[in-house]
Scaffold this motif. Structure first.
Motif, PDB file in Angstrom:
ATOM      1  N   ASN A   1      60.312  38.862  39.703  1.00  0.00           N
ATOM      2  CA  ASN A   1      60.901  38.390  40.958  1.00  0.00           C
ATOM      3  C   ASN A   1      62.051  39.294  41.393  1.00  0.00           C
TER       4      ASN A   1
ATOM      5  N   GLU B   1      60.479  42.466  42.472  1.00  0.00           N
ATOM      6  CA  GLU B   1      59.401  42.228  43.433  1.00  0.00           C
ATOM      7  C   GLU B   1      58.143  42.995  43.051  1.00  0.00           C
TER       8      GLU B   1
ATOM      9  N   GLU C   1      56.016  39.107  46.890  1.00  0.00           N
ATOM     10  CA  GLU C   1      57.055  38.132  47.223  1.00  0.00           C
ATOM     11  C   GLU C   1      57.421  37.306  45.991  1.00  0.00           C
TER      12      GLU C   1
END
Length: 372
Positions: free
Chosen positions: A313, A316, A320
């Motif tokens: 995350n 990325e 997303e």
């Protein structure tokens, strides 16, 4: 409304005898197809005449003359491996009834395919046999392929939490409510497939099609056997008693591992993607939870999963960022303060708006929906 998992579509892969017959009837050829773990001893006439050029047969029993002919006609044949407590070429995920077969007998859990596969794993891992290593790798890749086919198009939410969460506790009941809420909201619940919080979330998804009284009754029945120690047999039999009393449960996925073989899989996940390699299992569970991940209170393993999910995350690397919801403010800010670090990592990153800390499981589904 409890979600239905998408139908599996087959192009060149054949995983059942019905699919084998359908391909021959519709296409008239097996050329270029992959046939996985289908017993073809009753299809000798077809194998003696069909075009099999470029086909691959993985662990398919067949009569000797059929095997000789398909090899001569240009097919590649990987014969079944005798004496194994599992099929390395399997085309589908496990069901609880398969892994726990024989549980009701005198041998109890130790006589089940799950326990025998763990014993095989421990023995072969210790002796370093390269053939056994290859079989484990082939098995795990087959499981990954089946898992991807099952979950194609599904809105998967991972639920992470500790194995030590006991039946009969408020925390266990809360995790079960979470699983039920997520399933009724149209998500496919995916867990690590083991006991504790994992079992509770799968139980909740199982309970989703039933009325609310069913879950209360199930929790009461399960509380009589709080943990899988000292007896996996008694623990598992209690789960099957619930399933027998309340059949036609909802679907969910469990992704356990024989690496932690002392922790049995739970019987409430309708589909079990059980691996030998724990690293493949952990990464695969998080990578497939595209609709988000809920982290219930846990210890070292759950902390690791938080940051295993936070890393892609942050960068990325999977596109997303996926939503992350941590449940229990006191646990994640004071007991094991993962939340402050997670929030610091998210500062000025795209993941900033994709993390949330909620007080109770009853708030988790709403937090996911808000970030979705």
């Amino acid at each position: 409304m409890e979600p239905a998992l998408p139908a599996t579509s087959f192009d060149r892969e054949i995983g059942t005898l019905a699919e084998f017959d359908a391909v021959l009837a519709e296409r008239g050829t097996l050329a270029g197809h992959r046939v996985q773990a289908v017993d073809l001893t009753g299809r000798t006439s077809a194998l003696l005449t069909a075009d099999v050029s470029g086909a691959v047969f993985l662990g398919c029993p067949m009569e000797p003359r059929a095997g000789a002919r398909v090899r001569a006609a240009g097919a590649l044949v990987f014969p079944p491996v005798p004496g194994l407590p599992f099929d390395p070429y399997r085309a589908h995920l496990y069901a609880p009834d398969e892994l726990f077969a024989g549980l009701a007998g005198e041998g109890g859990y130790e006589a089940t395919p799950d326990a025998r596969a763990y014993a095989w794993f421990r023995r072969t891992k210790a002796d370093g046999d390269v053939f056994a290593s290859m079989l484990r790798a082939v098995h795990d890749d087959s499981v990954s392929d089946a898992l991807d086919e099952l979950l194609a198009g599904a809105r998967v939410v991972g639920v992470m939490g500790g194995h030590a969460m006991g039946r009969g506790t408020d925390a266990y009941a809360g995790a079960a409510r979470l699983g039920r809420c997520l399933a009724r909201a149209g998500f496919t619940v995916a867990t690590g497939g083991g006991p504790g919080a994992m079992e509770a979330a799968n139980l909740g998804a199982y309970a989703a099609p039933h009325d609310d009284k069913m879950l209360a009754a199930a929790l009461q029945l399960l509380a009589r056997t709080a943990t899988f120690t000292p007896s996996v047999t008694a623990w598992a039999r209690a789960a099957f008693e619930v399933r027998e009393r309340f059949p036609d449960g909802g679907t969910s996925v469990g992704i356990p591992t024989w690496f932690y073989g002392h922790e049995p899989p739970n019987a409430f996940a309708s589909h079990l993607a059980k691996y030998f390699a724990n690293a493949t299992r952990e990464d695969g569970l998080l990578a497939r939870s595209g609709a988000g991940v809920v982290f219930l209170p846990g210890a070292a393993g759950t902390v690791q999963e938080i940051f295993d999910n936070a890393t892609p995350n942050y960068y990325e690397s999977r596109g997303e960022p996926t939503p992350m919801v941590l449940v229990d403010e006191a646990h994640w800010t004071r007991h094991l303060p993962a939340w402050p670090l997670l929030r610091a990592l998210a500062r000025d990153r795209a993941m900033k708006g994709r993390i949330a800390l909620v007080e109770s499981v009853d708030d988790a589904a709403g937090a996911l929906e808000a970030m979705g």
